[in-house]
Design a protein around this motif. Structure first.
Motif, PDB file in Angstrom:
ATOM      1  N   ALA A  29       1.114  -1.241  -0.061  1.00 49.83           N
ATOM      2  CA  ALA A  29       0.058  -0.260   0.348  1.00 49.83           C
ATOM      3  C   ALA A  29       0.752   1.629   0.173  1.00 49.83           C
ATOM      4  CB  ALA A  29      -1.291  -0.165   1.585  1.00 49.83           C
ATOM      5  N   ILE A  30       1.918   1.583   0.702  1.00 52.67           N
ATOM      6  CA  ILE A  30       2.518   1.874   0.887  1.00 52.67           C
ATOM      7  C   ILE A  30       3.593   2.424  -0.789  1.00 52.67           C
ATOM      8  CG2 ILE A  30       5.365   3.153   2.213  1.00 52.67           C
ATOM      9  CD1 ILE A  30       4.436   1.745   4.727  1.00 52.67           C
ATOM     10  N   LEU A  31       4.086   1.637  -1.403  1.00 50.89           N
ATOM     11  CA  LEU A  31       4.112   1.461  -2.495  1.00 50.89           C
ATOM     12  C   LEU A  31       3.926   2.319  -3.282  1.00 50.89           C
ATOM     13  CD1 LEU A  31       6.538  -1.240  -2.399  1.00 50.89           C
ATOM     14  CD2 LEU A  31       7.613   0.281  -2.353  1.00 50.89           C
ATOM     15  N   TYR A  32       2.272   1.886  -3.445  1.00 55.95           N
ATOM     16  CA  TYR A  32       1.140   2.224  -4.234  1.00 55.95           C
ATOM     17  C   TYR A  32       1.296   4.010  -4.619  1.00 55.95           C
ATOM     18  CZ  TYR A  32      -3.346   2.631  -6.760  1.00 55.95           C
ATOM     19  OH  TYR A  32      -4.073   3.082  -7.403  1.00 55.95           O
ATOM     20  N   VAL A  33       0.775   4.389  -2.957  1.00 55.13           N
ATOM     21  CA  VAL A  33       0.759   5.302  -2.482  1.00 55.13           C
ATOM     22  C   VAL A  33       2.140   6.372  -3.211  1.00 55.13           C
ATOM     23  CG1 VAL A  33       0.279   7.653  -0.530  1.00 55.13           C
ATOM     24  CG2 VAL A  33      -0.746   4.917  -0.665  1.00 55.13           C
ATOM     25  N   MET A  34       3.130   5.769  -2.596  1.00 51.66           N
ATOM     26  CA  MET A  34       4.180   6.867  -3.361  1.00 51.66           C
ATOM     27  C   MET A  34       4.128   6.861  -4.814  1.00 51.66           C
ATOM     28  SD  MET A  34       7.077   5.098  -0.719  1.00 51.66           S
ATOM     29  CE  MET A  34       8.372   6.418  -1.622  1.00 51.66           C
ATOM     30  N   GLY A  35       3.896   5.810  -5.857  1.00 54.28           N
ATOM     31  CA  GLY A  35       3.497   5.826  -7.326  1.00 54.28           C
ATOM     32  C   GLY A  35       3.031   7.021  -7.481  1.00 54.28           C
ATOM     33  N   HIS A  36       1.719   6.954  -7.118  1.00 46.70           N
ATOM     34  CA  HIS A  36       0.981   7.229  -7.299  1.00 46.70           C
ATOM     35  C   HIS A  36       0.930   9.417  -6.936  1.00 46.70           C
ATOM     36  CE1 HIS A  36      -3.718   9.368  -8.092  1.00 46.70           C
ATOM     37  NE2 HIS A  36      -3.450   9.382  -6.994  1.00 46.70           N
ATOM     38  N   ALA A  37       1.859   9.762  -6.090  1.00 47.76           N
ATOM     39  CA  ALA A  37       1.967  10.700  -5.427  1.00 47.76           C
ATOM     40  C   ALA A  37       3.566  10.517  -6.338  1.00 47.76           C
ATOM     41  CB  ALA A  37       2.531  10.606  -4.137  1.00 47.76           C
ATOM     42  N   LYS A  38       4.084  10.417  -6.587  1.00 44.74           N
ATOM     43  CA  LYS A  38       5.144  10.148  -7.885  1.00 44.74           C
ATOM     44  C   LYS A  38       4.580  11.109  -9.802  1.00 44.74           C
ATOM     45  CE  LYS A  38       9.844   8.334  -7.584  1.00 44.74           C
ATOM     46  NZ  LYS A  38      10.687   7.644  -8.358  1.00 44.74           N
ATOM     47  N   ASN A  39       3.350  10.731  -9.945  1.00 45.97           N
ATOM     48  CA  ASN A  39       2.998  10.620 -11.040  1.00 45.97           C
ATOM     49  C   ASN A  39       1.924  12.007 -10.507  1.00 45.97           C
ATOM     50  OD1 ASN A  39       3.371   8.682 -12.256  1.00 45.97           O
ATOM     51  ND2 ASN A  39       1.899   7.249 -11.310  1.00 45.97           N
ATOM     52  N   SER A  40       1.590  12.511  -9.412  1.00 48.17           N
ATOM     53  CA  SER A  40       0.994  14.127  -8.930  1.00 48.17           C
ATOM     54  C   SER A  40       1.936  15.274  -9.436  1.00 48.17           C
ATOM     55  CB  SER A  40       0.529  13.918  -7.722  1.00 48.17           C
ATOM     56  OG  SER A  40      -0.150  15.255  -7.399  1.00 48.17           O
ATOM     57  N   GLU A  41       1.348  15.883 -10.204  1.00 43.78           N
ATOM     58  CA  GLU A  41       1.663  17.057 -10.212  1.00 43.78           C
ATOM     59  C   GLU A  41       2.273  18.262  -8.793  1.00 43.78           C
ATOM     60  OE1 GLU A  41      -0.919  18.284 -14.513  1.00 43.78           O
ATOM     61  OE2 GLU A  41      -0.896  19.755 -12.255  1.00 43.78           O
ATOM     62  N   HIS A  42       1.656  17.743  -7.506  1.00 44.84           N
ATOM     63  CA  HIS A  42       2.241  19.130  -6.505  1.00 44.84           C
ATOM     64  C   HIS A  42       3.342  17.832  -6.074  1.00 44.84           C
ATOM     65  CE1 HIS A  42      -1.618  20.286  -6.020  1.00 44.84           C
ATOM     66  NE2 HIS A  42      -2.576  18.896  -6.595  1.00 44.84           N
ATOM     67  N   THR A  43       4.133  18.882  -5.393  1.00 49.67           N
ATOM     68  CA  THR A  43       5.307  18.419  -4.220  1.00 49.67           C
ATOM     69  C   THR A  43       5.304  16.572  -3.575  1.00 49.67           C
ATOM     70  OG1 THR A  43       6.419  20.018  -5.093  1.00 49.67           O
ATOM     71  CG2 THR A  43       7.403  19.179  -2.961  1.00 49.67           C
ATOM     72  N   THR A  44       5.815  16.281  -3.839  1.00 47.46           N
ATOM     73  CA  THR A  44       5.232  14.998  -2.309  1.00 47.46           C
ATOM     74  C   THR A  44       6.473  15.150  -1.754  1.00 47.46           C
ATOM     75  OG1 THR A  44       3.401  14.068  -3.333  1.00 47.46           O
ATOM     76  CG2 THR A  44       4.761  12.588  -2.394  1.00 47.46           C
ATOM     77  N   GLN A  45       6.762  15.353   0.033  1.00 46.05           N
ATOM     78  CA  GLN A  45       7.756  14.814   0.232  1.00 46.05           C
ATOM     79  C   GLN A  45       7.097  13.453   1.368  1.00 46.05           C
ATOM     80  OE1 GLN A  45       8.991  17.804   2.388  1.00 46.05           O
ATOM     81  NE2 GLN A  45       9.527  19.171   1.253  1.00 46.05           N
ATOM     82  N   LEU A  46       8.165  12.371   1.442  1.00 44.48           N
ATOM     83  CA  LEU A  46       7.324  10.931   2.254  1.00 44.48           C
ATOM     84  C   LEU A  46       8.557  10.455   2.853  1.00 44.48           C
ATOM     85  CD1 LEU A  46       5.534   9.561  -0.747  1.00 44.48           C
ATOM     86  CD2 LEU A  46       4.712  10.860   1.406  1.00 44.48           C
ATOM     87  N   VAL A  47       8.401   9.977   3.874  1.00 47.40           N
ATOM     88  CA  VAL A  47       9.204   9.038   4.570  1.00 47.40           C
ATOM     89  C   VAL A  47       8.720   7.711   4.977  1.00 47.40           C
ATOM     90  CG1 VAL A  47      11.525   9.590   6.951  1.00 47.40           C
ATOM     91  CG2 VAL A  47      10.700  11.498   5.453  1.00 47.40           C
ATOM     92  N   LEU A  48       9.862   6.888   5.140  1.00 46.84           N
ATOM     93  CA  LEU A  48       8.932   5.649   5.636  1.00 46.84           C
ATOM     94  C   LEU A  48       9.764   5.527   6.514  1.00 46.84           C
ATOM     95  CD1 LEU A  48       7.382   2.914   4.595  1.00 46.84           C
ATOM     96  CD2 LEU A  48       8.944   2.348   3.220  1.00 46.84           C
ATOM     97  N   ARG A  49       9.196   4.946   7.984  1.00 49.53           N
ATOM     98  CA  ARG A  49      10.055   4.851   8.652  1.00 49.53           C
ATOM     99  C   ARG A  49       8.978   3.630   8.816  1.00 49.53           C
ATOM    100  NH1 ARG A  49       7.581   6.389  12.564  1.00 49.53           N
ATOM    101  NH2 ARG A  49       5.415   8.251  12.848  1.00 49.53           N
ATOM    102  N   PRO A  50      10.335   2.388   9.804  1.00 47.90           N
ATOM    103  CA  PRO A  50       9.271   1.091  10.688  1.00 47.90           C
ATOM    104  C   PRO A  50       9.393   1.576  11.848  1.00 47.90           C
ATOM    105  CG  PRO A  50      11.818   1.229  10.746  1.00 47.90           C
ATOM    106  CD  PRO A  50      11.684   2.992  10.136  1.00 47.90           C
ATOM    107  N   VAL A  51       7.659   0.664  12.471  1.00 45.45           N
ATOM    108  CA  VAL A  51       7.854   1.245  13.667  1.00 45.45           C
ATOM    109  C   VAL A  51       7.268  -0.362  14.094  1.00 45.45           C
ATOM    110  CG1 VAL A  51       5.457   1.677  15.043  1.00 45.45           C
ATOM    111  CG2 VAL A  51       5.536   2.971  12.947  1.00 45.45           C
ATOM    112  N   ALA A  52       8.067  -0.138  15.540  1.00 42.79           N
ATOM    113  CA  ALA A  52       7.225  -1.628  15.879  1.00 42.79           C
ATOM    114  C   ALA A  52       7.272  -1.276  17.691  1.00 42.79           C
ATOM    115  CB  ALA A  52       9.281  -2.684  16.340  1.00 42.79           C
ATOM    116  N   THR A  53       6.398  -2.273  18.225  1.00 39.74           N
ATOM    117  CA  THR A  53       5.913  -2.077  19.426  1.00 39.74           C
ATOM    118  C   THR A  53       5.725  -3.319  20.086  1.00 39.74           C
ATOM    119  OG1 THR A  53       2.956  -2.641  19.270  1.00 39.74           O
ATOM    120  CG2 THR A  53       4.032   0.140  18.944  1.00 39.74           C
ATOM    121  N   PRO A  54       5.249  -3.444  21.403  1.00 39.96           N
ATOM    122  CA  PRO A  54       5.234  -5.091  22.055  1.00 39.96           C
ATOM    123  C   PRO A  54       4.486  -5.990  21.369  1.00 39.96           C
ATOM    124  CG  PRO A  54       5.525  -3.266  23.229  1.00 39.96           C
ATOM    125  CD  PRO A  54       5.361  -1.969  22.349  1.00 39.96           C
ATOM    126  N   ASP A  55       3.655  -4.905  20.918  1.00 41.93           N
ATOM    127  CA  ASP A  55       2.082  -5.996  19.748  1.00 41.93           C
ATOM    128  C   ASP A  55       2.106  -6.109  17.936  1.00 41.93           C
ATOM    129  OD1 ASP A  55       0.369  -4.433  22.612  1.00 41.93           O
ATOM    130  OD2 ASP A  55       1.181  -6.553  22.577  1.00 41.93           O
TER     131      ASP A  55
END
Length: 269
Positions: free
Chosen positions: A233-259
């Protein structure tokens, strides 16, 4: 399947002529004894031994129903490729036989389990068919014809397609996880509901190990499938944003919790 095996044993002893040359009474008796031994092995969980005995009986008296029994034993051993092969051998030898409906249903399930989603109900043993190509995009073709541009003009398309594939694999992983969860639950219920006044089966330890293994596989596939769906889903959103005329700044970060374990997408559109 045990009822079918018992029917096989009785047919071997009662049928006057099953193949050419006609088996002798001694051969029928010998094959019938082998089938009875195979039934006993199957009931005690010795499925490989049951397969060997069924095939020995089939070599003496080639009763097609024995092929269906062999397929069921392979299924019990969780060998879908071998199970599908013998169900198809049975259907080829006896397409309208007493076990045809059962063999057809099992073959279809095995095809899907092996990753062949498009199964012809009229020929469940046919090789998998390639999915049809996607229809052409008239707008995209017109744009290329007028401007002479190529697909490089939309670099985000690759990310979109990759995201779709990764998410699809994740969904498949979730489905496999659910399958192993159901298998583990079935074994757990079998052990929990055992009558305390009756002795435990000889293969109880193997059943417990199988149930634990299925539970571990369930957790693995569910976790990996969930991560793949999220990443897709993240890759798809990033690809869609690249095709957009708007400037997109995206940061993908791992998230880990006890659950939970996963990814978070930060940015602005």
């Amino acid at each position: 399947m045990r009822l079918t095996a018992a029917v096989c044993a009785s047919l071997l002893l009662a049928t006057p002529a099953l193949a050419q040359p006609t088996p002798t009474p001694q051969q029928k008796q010998q094959a019938g004894d082998l089938v009875k031994q195979a039934i006993a092995k199957s009931q005690s969980g010795e499925h490989q031994a049951a397969i060997d005995l069924y095939l020995q009986a089939y070599a003496i008296v080639p009763l097609p129903l024995l092929l269906s029994n062999v397929a069921s034993e392979w299924k019990a051993l969780q060998k879908p490729v071998e199970s599908l092969r013998y169900f198809c051998k049975y259907l080829e030898a006896e397409p309208t036989g007493t076990n045809a409906a059962y063999a057809t249903s099992e073959a279809k399930v095995l095809q899907i389990q092996l990753g062949n989603p498009i199964v012809d109900d009229k020929d469940v043993c046919a090789p998998p068919k390639a999915p049809p190509p996607p229809p052409p995009n008239p707008k995209l073709e017109q744009k290329h014809e007028i401007t002479g541009t190529t697909s490089d003009e939309s670099p985000g398309r690759t990310l979109e397609y990759t995201g779709g594939i990764v998410a699809g694999l994740g969904v498949l992983g979730l489905a496999v996880g659910v399958y192993f969860g159901l298998e583990a639950s079935s074994i757990s219920k079998e052990i929990s509901n055992h009558d305390p006044t009756m002795p435990w089966p000889d293969n109880i330890n193997d059943r417990e190990k199988t149930g634990q293994s299925d539970e571990n596989k369930q957790i693995l596939f569910l976790v990996m499938g969930g991560i793949a769906v999220g990443a897709g889903a993240i890759l798809y959103v990033m690809g869609h944003a690249k095709n957009s005329e708007h400037t997109t700044q995206l940061v993908l970060r791992p998230v880990a919790t006890p659950d939970t374990v996963g990814f978070a997408l930060d940015g602005r559109f």
